[in-house]
Design a protein around this motif. Sequence first.
Motif, PDB file in Angstrom:
ATOM      1  N   ALA A  59      35.272  17.840  31.122  1.00  0.00           N
ATOM      2  CA  ALA A  59      34.004  18.007  31.935  1.00  0.00           C
ATOM      3  C   ALA A  59      33.015  16.776  31.692  1.00  0.00           C
ATOM      4  O   ALA A  59      32.943  16.141  30.326  1.00  0.00           O
ATOM      5  CB  ALA A  59      33.272  19.510  31.620  1.00  0.00           C
ATOM      6  N   ALA A  60      32.208  16.281  32.486  1.00  0.00           N
ATOM      7  CA  ALA A  60      31.298  15.301  32.476  1.00  0.00           C
ATOM      8  C   ALA A  60      30.122  15.891  31.657  1.00  0.00           C
ATOM      9  O   ALA A  60      29.254  16.747  32.374  1.00  0.00           O
ATOM     10  CB  ALA A  60      30.973  14.732  33.754  1.00  0.00           C
ATOM     11  N   VAL A  61      29.538  15.424  30.586  1.00  0.00           N
ATOM     12  CA  VAL A  61      28.186  15.648  29.943  1.00  0.00           C
ATOM     13  C   VAL A  61      27.513  14.428  30.178  1.00  0.00           C
ATOM     14  O   VAL A  61      27.460  13.620  29.598  1.00  0.00           O
ATOM     15  CB  VAL A  61      28.369  15.878  28.517  1.00  0.00           C
ATOM     16  N   HIS A  62      26.421  14.661  31.119  1.00  0.00           N
ATOM     17  CA  HIS A  62      25.686  13.690  31.491  1.00  0.00           C
ATOM     18  C   HIS A  62      24.159  13.987  30.818  1.00  0.00           C
ATOM     19  O   HIS A  62      23.424  14.984  31.203  1.00  0.00           O
ATOM     20  CB  HIS A  62      25.286  13.812  32.976  1.00  0.00           C
ATOM     21  N   LEU A  63      23.886  13.050  30.028  1.00  0.00           N
ATOM     22  CA  LEU A  63      22.667  13.163  29.026  1.00  0.00           C
ATOM     23  C   LEU A  63      21.572  12.257  29.716  1.00  0.00           C
ATOM     24  O   LEU A  63      21.565  11.340  30.259  1.00  0.00           O
ATOM     25  CB  LEU A  63      23.153  12.361  27.813  1.00  0.00           C
ATOM     26  N   VAL A  64      20.393  12.868  29.791  1.00  0.00           N
ATOM     27  CA  VAL A  64      19.033  12.448  30.201  1.00  0.00           C
ATOM     28  C   VAL A  64      18.178  12.417  29.268  1.00  0.00           C
ATOM     29  O   VAL A  64      17.741  13.893  28.822  1.00  0.00           O
ATOM     30  CB  VAL A  64      18.662  13.370  31.603  1.00  0.00           C
TER      31      VAL A  64
ATOM     32  N   VAL B  10      31.408  10.970  40.316  1.00  0.00           N
ATOM     33  CA  VAL B  10      32.378  11.140  39.292  1.00  0.00           C
ATOM     34  C   VAL B  10      33.542  12.088  39.876  1.00  0.00           C
ATOM     35  O   VAL B  10      34.628  12.018  39.243  1.00  0.00           O
ATOM     36  CB  VAL B  10      31.636  11.367  38.028  1.00  0.00           C
ATOM     37  N   GLU B  11      33.224  13.200  40.181  1.00  0.00           N
ATOM     38  CA  GLU B  11      34.077  14.244  40.543  1.00  0.00           C
ATOM     39  C   GLU B  11      34.858  14.890  39.619  1.00  0.00           C
ATOM     40  O   GLU B  11      35.764  15.005  39.663  1.00  0.00           O
ATOM     41  CB  GLU B  11      35.264  13.567  41.721  1.00  0.00           C
TER      42      GLU B  11
ATOM     43  N   SER C 152      21.483  12.104  38.848  1.00  0.00           N
ATOM     44  CA  SER C 152      22.219  13.026  38.556  1.00  0.00           C
ATOM     45  C   SER C 152      22.970  13.655  39.734  1.00  0.00           C
ATOM     46  O   SER C 152      24.320  13.685  39.480  1.00  0.00           O
ATOM     47  CB  SER C 152      21.333  14.306  37.923  1.00  0.00           C
ATOM     48  N   LEU C 153      22.309  13.768  40.735  1.00  0.00           N
ATOM     49  CA  LEU C 153      23.065  14.261  41.977  1.00  0.00           C
ATOM     50  C   LEU C 153      24.124  13.289  42.387  1.00  0.00           C
ATOM     51  O   LEU C 153      25.344  13.535  42.756  1.00  0.00           O
ATOM     52  CB  LEU C 153      22.108  14.595  42.978  1.00  0.00           C
ATOM     53  N   ALA C 154      23.826  12.090  42.342  1.00  0.00           N
ATOM     54  CA  ALA C 154      24.573  10.727  42.703  1.00  0.00           C
ATOM     55  C   ALA C 154      25.798  10.881  41.869  1.00  0.00           C
ATOM     56  O   ALA C 154      27.066  10.726  42.172  1.00  0.00           O
ATOM     57  CB  ALA C 154      23.962   9.606  42.863  1.00  0.00           C
ATOM     58  N   THR C 155      25.820  10.952  40.502  1.00  0.00           N
ATOM     59  CA  THR C 155      26.628  11.045  39.604  1.00  0.00           C
ATOM     60  C   THR C 155      27.666  12.115  39.736  1.00  0.00           C
ATOM     61  O   THR C 155      29.052  11.895  39.769  1.00  0.00           O
ATOM     62  CB  THR C 155      26.234  11.055  38.129  1.00  0.00           C
ATOM     63  N   MET C 156      26.923  13.224  40.045  1.00  0.00           N
ATOM     64  CA  MET C 156      27.943  14.398  40.233  1.00  0.00           C
ATOM     65  C   MET C 156      28.967  14.311  41.339  1.00  0.00           C
ATOM     66  O   MET C 156      30.012  14.547  41.370  1.00  0.00           O
ATOM     67  CB  MET C 156      26.968  15.688  40.268  1.00  0.00           C
TER      68      MET C 156
ATOM     69  N   HIS D  36      28.158   4.453  41.848  1.00  0.00           N
ATOM     70  CA  HIS D  36      29.037   4.014  42.999  1.00  0.00           C
ATOM     71  C   HIS D  36      30.245   3.092  42.673  1.00  0.00           C
ATOM     72  O   HIS D  36      30.939   2.660  43.436  1.00  0.00           O
ATOM     73  CB  HIS D  36      28.108   3.063  44.052  1.00  0.00           C
ATOM     74  N   HIS D  37      30.267   2.597  41.497  1.00  0.00           N
ATOM     75  CA  HIS D  37      31.519   2.055  41.150  1.00  0.00           C
ATOM     76  C   HIS D  37      32.791   2.706  40.689  1.00  0.00           C
ATOM     77  O   HIS D  37      32.457   3.711  40.243  1.00  0.00           O
ATOM     78  CB  HIS D  37      31.114   1.000  39.775  1.00  0.00           C
ATOM     79  N   ASP D  38      34.094   2.103  41.017  1.00  0.00           N
ATOM     80  CA  ASP D  38      35.199   3.166  40.919  1.00  0.00           C
ATOM     81  C   ASP D  38      35.975   3.258  39.621  1.00  0.00           C
ATOM     82  O   ASP D  38      36.787   3.977  39.621  1.00  0.00           O
ATOM     83  CB  ASP D  38      35.899   2.882  42.108  1.00  0.00           C
ATOM     84  N   ALA D  39      35.844   2.093  38.786  1.00  0.00           N
ATOM     85  CA  ALA D  39      36.704   2.061  37.814  1.00  0.00           C
ATOM     86  C   ALA D  39      36.812   3.131  36.720  1.00  0.00           C
ATOM     87  O   ALA D  39      37.809   3.618  36.554  1.00  0.00           O
ATOM     88  CB  ALA D  39      36.185   0.549  37.083  1.00  0.00           C
ATOM     89  N   LEU D  40      35.583   3.383  36.183  1.00  0.00           N
ATOM     90  CA  LEU D  40      35.752   4.669  35.252  1.00  0.00           C
ATOM     91  C   LEU D  40      36.154   5.850  36.041  1.00  0.00           C
ATOM     92  O   LEU D  40      36.781   6.686  35.613  1.00  0.00           O
ATOM     93  CB  LEU D  40      34.399   4.732  34.630  1.00  0.00           C
ATOM     94  N   LYS D  41      35.568   5.982  37.435  1.00  0.00           N
ATOM     95  CA  LYS D  41      36.171   7.215  37.912  1.00  0.00           C
ATOM     96  C   LYS D  41      37.615   7.286  38.208  1.00  0.00           C
ATOM     97  O   LYS D  41      38.164   8.434  37.934  1.00  0.00           O
ATOM     98  CB  LYS D  41      35.495   7.089  39.509  1.00  0.00           C
ATOM     99  N   ASN D  42      38.232   6.087  38.238  1.00  0.00           N
ATOM    100  CA  ASN D  42      39.624   6.026  38.404  1.00  0.00           C
ATOM    101  C   ASN D  42      40.368   6.600  37.266  1.00  0.00           C
ATOM    102  O   ASN D  42      41.569   6.879  36.987  1.00  0.00           O
ATOM    103  CB  ASN D  42      40.069   4.703  38.890  1.00  0.00           C
ATOM    104  N   VAL D  43      39.726   5.952  35.936  1.00  0.00           N
ATOM    105  CA  VAL D  43      40.158   5.906  34.748  1.00  0.00           C
ATOM    106  C   VAL D  43      40.246   7.654  34.507  1.00  0.00           C
ATOM    107  O   VAL D  43      41.223   8.261  33.838  1.00  0.00           O
ATOM    108  CB  VAL D  43      39.421   5.576  33.554  1.00  0.00           C
TER     109      VAL D  43
END
Length: 312
Positions: free
Chosen positions: A141-146, A171-172, A164-168, A122-129
């Motif tokens: 591509a975002a590689v989301h490790l779990v 992050v867009e 994972s769903l919220a991140t997808m 929910h924070h926008d800083a990295l998304k904006n980067v």
Amino acid sequence: MSEGSKGSSLAFGQVVIGPPGSGKTTYCHGMQEFLGRVGRQVVVVNLDPANEAMPCPCAVDIAELITLPDVMENLKLGPNGGLIYCMEYLEANCDWLQEKLAAFRGHYYLFDCPGQVELYTHHDALKNVFAQLAKWNFRLAAVHLVDSHYCTDPGKFISVLCTSLATMLHVELPHVNVLSKMDLIEQYGKLAFNLDYYTEVLDLSYLVDHLASDPFFRNYRRLNEKLVEVIEDYSLVSFVPLNVQDKESMRQVMQAVDKANGYSFGDQEHRSLEALMSAAVGADFHFASTLAVQEKYVQSQDKAVEEEAMDL
């Protein structure tokens, strides 16, 4: 560098995200070595201001711009608040990142990102980067490790699916979810279902029923049903299993990421990949990635049962 010249050529790479301890830095190191062997020029970009001990050299390190210990000491912030401040500072100083990355045009980029989950939900800083990088013609591509140990706990697995769903959605970016540390999964305990149930995120009603057998979770059955409905309604989350030590496993992840970010093979790289795989010794590459891990896990469980029976 002008906006136009920044977009003169495409650059490809991976944004490696995930909770603390999921293996992001180890993944970046392993993927850098693997891609180097198939002919790619790879650079690692450390965007984690709390990362003080990198196992491999970084072409670009956010520590040159800002570090978490300095922020915590000077602004009297805790680790979470300090990390958010660092990311906001990076966003405000994207020209620094632009200048650093410009020296490595023509390379393949691995961005090692912080582990704070809020930065991706929910924070926008990295998304904006990331959005700024896209404007500079980076195809990421975002590689989301779990960590794969979450599969052994149905409640935690549902939580991981929601995260994972919220991140997808937040992050867009094209997204590849990865179950890391698959070589250690047999140490975490017995799985309630076959591994492909977790990687493909099959009918989750079975997971809710399994949770209901626990007196604690029985009281939250309705909540779990609603959470599962949200996950299944979007039908976005699935996982690729990963063992960094296994070349075939790394290839599976690499191909999933290449498909997600649009990177296409050249003939030379394809031949290098074939040579790398044929040179592998002592590993069976005839199974699909999930099936191979599942078979190893079942054998481990059978051996444990036999040893327990002998002790009795």
